[in-house]
Motif scaffolding. Structure first.
Motif, PDB file in Angstrom:
ATOM      1  N   LEU A   1     -16.576  49.154  27.247  1.00  0.00           N
ATOM      2  CA  LEU A   1     -15.484  50.026  27.674  1.00  0.00           C
ATOM      3  C   LEU A   1     -14.419  49.308  28.500  1.00  0.00           C
ATOM      4  O   LEU A   1     -13.425  49.918  28.907  1.00  0.00           O
ATOM      5  CB  LEU A   1     -16.044  51.202  28.476  1.00  0.00           C
ATOM      6  CG  LEU A   1     -17.008  52.118  27.714  1.00  0.00           C
ATOM      7  CD1 LEU A   1     -17.553  53.196  28.634  1.00  0.00           C
ATOM      8  CD2 LEU A   1     -16.320  52.738  26.504  1.00  0.00           C
ATOM      9  N   LYS A   2     -14.649  48.012  28.785  1.00  0.00           N
ATOM     10  CA  LYS A   2     -13.719  47.193  29.564  1.00  0.00           C
ATOM     11  C   LYS A   2     -13.477  47.781  30.955  1.00  0.00           C
ATOM     12  O   LYS A   2     -12.332  47.936  31.395  1.00  0.00           O
ATOM     13  CB  LYS A   2     -12.404  47.001  28.814  1.00  0.00           C
ATOM     14  CG  LYS A   2     -12.568  46.252  27.516  1.00  0.00           C
ATOM     15  CD  LYS A   2     -11.254  46.081  26.811  1.00  0.00           C
ATOM     16  CE  LYS A   2     -11.461  45.242  25.579  1.00  0.00           C
ATOM     17  NZ  LYS A   2     -11.339  45.936  24.358  1.00  0.00           N
ATOM     18  N   ILE A   3     -14.570  48.123  31.610  1.00  0.00           N
ATOM     19  CA  ILE A   3     -14.521  48.633  32.979  1.00  0.00           C
ATOM     20  C   ILE A   3     -15.550  47.884  33.813  1.00  0.00           C
ATOM     21  O   ILE A   3     -16.347  47.114  33.289  1.00  0.00           O
ATOM     22  CB  ILE A   3     -14.790  50.154  33.046  1.00  0.00           C
ATOM     23  CG1 ILE A   3     -16.187  50.485  32.486  1.00  0.00           C
ATOM     24  CG2 ILE A   3     -13.712  50.940  32.312  1.00  0.00           C
ATOM     25  CD1 ILE A   3     -16.596  51.938  32.626  1.00  0.00           C
ATOM     26  N   LYS A   4     -15.540  48.116  35.116  1.00  0.00           N
ATOM     27  CA  LYS A   4     -16.530  47.500  35.999  1.00  0.00           C
ATOM     28  C   LYS A   4     -17.806  48.333  35.988  1.00  0.00           C
ATOM     29  O   LYS A   4     -17.760  49.547  35.816  1.00  0.00           O
ATOM     30  CB  LYS A   4     -15.989  47.417  37.416  1.00  0.00           C
ATOM     31  CG  LYS A   4     -14.803  46.491  37.539  1.00  0.00           C
ATOM     32  CD  LYS A   4     -14.303  46.443  38.961  1.00  0.00           C
ATOM     33  CE  LYS A   4     -13.097  45.526  39.033  1.00  0.00           C
ATOM     34  NZ  LYS A   4     -12.476  45.535  40.334  1.00  0.00           N
ATOM     35  N   VAL A   5     -18.919  47.665  36.195  1.00  0.00           N
ATOM     36  CA  VAL A   5     -20.223  48.340  36.203  1.00  0.00           C
ATOM     37  C   VAL A   5     -20.241  49.437  37.264  1.00  0.00           C
ATOM     38  O   VAL A   5     -20.799  50.524  37.043  1.00  0.00           O
ATOM     39  CB  VAL A   5     -21.364  47.325  36.451  1.00  0.00           C
ATOM     40  CG1 VAL A   5     -22.696  48.026  36.603  1.00  0.00           C
ATOM     41  CG2 VAL A   5     -21.425  46.312  35.335  1.00  0.00           C
ATOM     42  N   GLU A   6     -19.613  49.180  38.400  1.00  0.00           N
ATOM     43  CA  GLU A   6     -19.602  50.138  39.507  1.00  0.00           C
ATOM     44  C   GLU A   6     -18.881  51.437  39.160  1.00  0.00           C
ATOM     45  O   GLU A   6     -19.071  52.459  39.818  1.00  0.00           O
ATOM     46  CB  GLU A   6     -18.942  49.524  40.753  1.00  0.00           C
ATOM     47  CG  GLU A   6     -19.639  48.297  41.284  1.00  0.00           C
ATOM     48  CD  GLU A   6     -19.257  47.023  40.543  1.00  0.00           C
ATOM     49  OE1 GLU A   6     -18.106  46.903  40.061  1.00  0.00           O
ATOM     50  OE2 GLU A   6     -20.135  46.147  40.418  1.00  0.00           O
ATOM     51  N   GLN A   7     -18.029  51.412  38.149  1.00  0.00           N
ATOM     52  CA  GLN A   7     -17.280  52.600  37.758  1.00  0.00           C
ATOM     53  C   GLN A   7     -18.126  53.596  36.970  1.00  0.00           C
ATOM     54  O   GLN A   7     -17.724  54.749  36.816  1.00  0.00           O
ATOM     55  CB  GLN A   7     -16.051  52.210  36.928  1.00  0.00           C
ATOM     56  CG  GLN A   7     -14.979  51.505  37.727  1.00  0.00           C
ATOM     57  CD  GLN A   7     -13.807  51.136  36.862  1.00  0.00           C
ATOM     58  OE1 GLN A   7     -13.866  50.175  36.098  1.00  0.00           O
ATOM     59  NE2 GLN A   7     -12.749  51.914  36.962  1.00  0.00           N
ATOM     60  N   ILE A   8     -19.269  53.160  36.470  1.00  0.00           N
ATOM     61  CA  ILE A   8     -20.122  54.044  35.675  1.00  0.00           C
ATOM     62  C   ILE A   8     -20.980  54.874  36.616  1.00  0.00           C
ATOM     63  O   ILE A   8     -21.752  54.338  37.394  1.00  0.00           O
ATOM     64  CB  ILE A   8     -21.018  53.237  34.707  1.00  0.00           C
ATOM     65  CG1 ILE A   8     -20.151  52.448  33.731  1.00  0.00           C
ATOM     66  CG2 ILE A   8     -21.968  54.169  33.953  1.00  0.00           C
ATOM     67  CD1 ILE A   8     -20.921  51.499  32.836  1.00  0.00           C
ATOM     68  N   TYR A   9     -20.821  56.197  36.544  1.00  0.00           N
ATOM     69  CA  TYR A   9     -21.632  57.099  37.362  1.00  0.00           C
ATOM     70  C   TYR A   9     -23.015  57.270  36.748  1.00  0.00           C
ATOM     71  O   TYR A   9     -24.029  57.138  37.397  1.00  0.00           O
ATOM     72  CB  TYR A   9     -20.994  58.479  37.475  1.00  0.00           C
ATOM     73  CG  TYR A   9     -19.623  58.504  38.088  1.00  0.00           C
ATOM     74  CD1 TYR A   9     -19.346  57.831  39.270  1.00  0.00           C
ATOM     75  CD2 TYR A   9     -18.586  59.202  37.492  1.00  0.00           C
ATOM     76  CE1 TYR A   9     -18.092  57.866  39.839  1.00  0.00           C
ATOM     77  CE2 TYR A   9     -17.332  59.246  38.045  1.00  0.00           C
ATOM     78  CZ  TYR A   9     -17.078  58.574  39.213  1.00  0.00           C
ATOM     79  OH  TYR A   9     -15.838  58.601  39.768  1.00  0.00           O
ATOM     80  N   ARG A  10     -23.019  57.587  35.461  1.00  0.00           N
ATOM     81  CA  ARG A  10     -24.275  57.800  34.751  1.00  0.00           C
ATOM     82  C   ARG A  10     -23.991  57.797  33.244  1.00  0.00           C
ATOM     83  O   ARG A  10     -22.848  57.889  32.811  1.00  0.00           O
ATOM     84  CB  ARG A  10     -24.944  59.107  35.167  1.00  0.00           C
ATOM     85  CG  ARG A  10     -24.297  60.368  34.664  1.00  0.00           C
ATOM     86  CD  ARG A  10     -25.127  61.599  35.058  1.00  0.00           C
ATOM     87  NE  ARG A  10     -24.723  62.738  34.299  1.00  0.00           N
ATOM     88  CZ  ARG A  10     -23.771  63.596  34.652  1.00  0.00           C
ATOM     89  NH1 ARG A  10     -23.119  63.420  35.780  1.00  0.00           N
ATOM     90  NH2 ARG A  10     -23.490  64.624  33.888  1.00  0.00           N
ATOM     91  N   PHE A  11     -25.062  57.681  32.497  1.00  0.00           N
ATOM     92  CA  PHE A  11     -24.952  57.830  31.045  1.00  0.00           C
ATOM     93  C   PHE A  11     -26.146  58.620  30.563  1.00  0.00           C
ATOM     94  O   PHE A  11     -27.231  58.540  31.134  1.00  0.00           O
ATOM     95  CB  PHE A  11     -24.828  56.482  30.321  1.00  0.00           C
ATOM     96  CG  PHE A  11     -25.905  55.496  30.635  1.00  0.00           C
ATOM     97  CD1 PHE A  11     -27.078  55.478  29.904  1.00  0.00           C
ATOM     98  CD2 PHE A  11     -25.742  54.571  31.645  1.00  0.00           C
ATOM     99  CE1 PHE A  11     -28.064  54.565  30.187  1.00  0.00           C
ATOM    100  CE2 PHE A  11     -26.720  53.651  31.937  1.00  0.00           C
ATOM    101  CZ  PHE A  11     -27.890  53.649  31.208  1.00  0.00           C
ATOM    102  N   GLU A  12     -25.923  59.412  29.542  1.00  0.00           N
ATOM    103  CA  GLU A  12     -26.963  60.264  28.976  1.00  0.00           C
ATOM    104  C   GLU A  12     -27.306  59.746  27.584  1.00  0.00           C
ATOM    105  O   GLU A  12     -26.432  59.584  26.749  1.00  0.00           O
ATOM    106  CB  GLU A  12     -26.470  61.710  28.889  1.00  0.00           C
ATOM    107  CG  GLU A  12     -26.087  62.303  30.228  1.00  0.00           C
ATOM    108  CD  GLU A  12     -25.373  63.638  30.101  1.00  0.00           C
ATOM    109  OE1 GLU A  12     -25.435  64.259  29.011  1.00  0.00           O
ATOM    110  OE2 GLU A  12     -24.754  64.054  31.093  1.00  0.00           O
ATOM    111  N   CYS A  13     -28.576  59.486  27.365  1.00  0.00           N
ATOM    112  CA  CYS A  13     -29.051  59.018  26.063  1.00  0.00           C
ATOM    113  C   CYS A  13     -29.401  60.234  25.203  1.00  0.00           C
ATOM    114  O   CYS A  13     -30.420  60.876  25.425  1.00  0.00           O
ATOM    115  CB  CYS A  13     -30.266  58.117  26.234  1.00  0.00           C
ATOM    116  SG  CYS A  13     -29.904  56.562  27.052  1.00  0.00           S
TER     117      CYS A  13
END
Length: 147
Positions: A28-40
């Motif tokens: 997604l070309k973003i920083k890891v810290e920007q990800i709050y959560r992901f749902e599988c």
């Protein structure tokens, strides 16, 4: 009397074992810290990040070390995804991802594990991409062995 079996949750996708925040961030070309959560979910990931929510295909993410090695069925999913994107080889961010993993290796054995994984999937990478990864691998191996 037998009752009808009903599944409470959807079955896990085979490729879900390769999901990492680092790979999602690179995609997604973003920083890891920007990800709050992901749902599988069963067939797709739902990523919640700062300023965005995106659906991501499991087949967009590269394999990682520490889980079951990729098998023939996994390659089929990746090839089908690449064909749908009209691409011949894995996305460019895979090369960046593996180069970063090589550089972050803290021991020769860890570097060797990542190198073996790249060896397993080398047919999915272009010749130029594979050569650049070999150079990074050799450089990092030399640094780890001599320092």
């Amino acid at each position: 009397m037998l009752t009808k079996f009903s599944r409470k949750s959807t079955p896990r996708n085979r490729l879900s074992r390769f999901v990492t925040k680092e790979a999602i961030a690179r995609l997604l070309k973003i920083k890891v810290e920007q990800i709050y959560r992901f749902e599988c979910w069963a067939h797709i990931l739902y990523v919640h990040a700062q300023g965005m929510s995106r659906f991501v295909s499991y087949a967009d993410l590269p394999p990682v070390v520490g889980v079951e090695s990729p098998s023939g069925l996994d390659f089929g999913y990746w090839k089908r995804r690449m064909a749908s994107l009209k691409e011949r080889f894995a996305p460019d961010f895979w090369v960046d991802f593996y180069a970063d993993r090589f550089q972050k290796a803290v021991s020769v054995s860890e570097l060797f594990e990542w190198g073996n994984l790249v060896g397993v999937i080398k047919l999915m990478l272009g010749a130029i991409a594979l050569e650049s990864l070999r150079k990074v691998y050799a450089q990092e191996k030399s640094l780890l062995e001599h320092f």
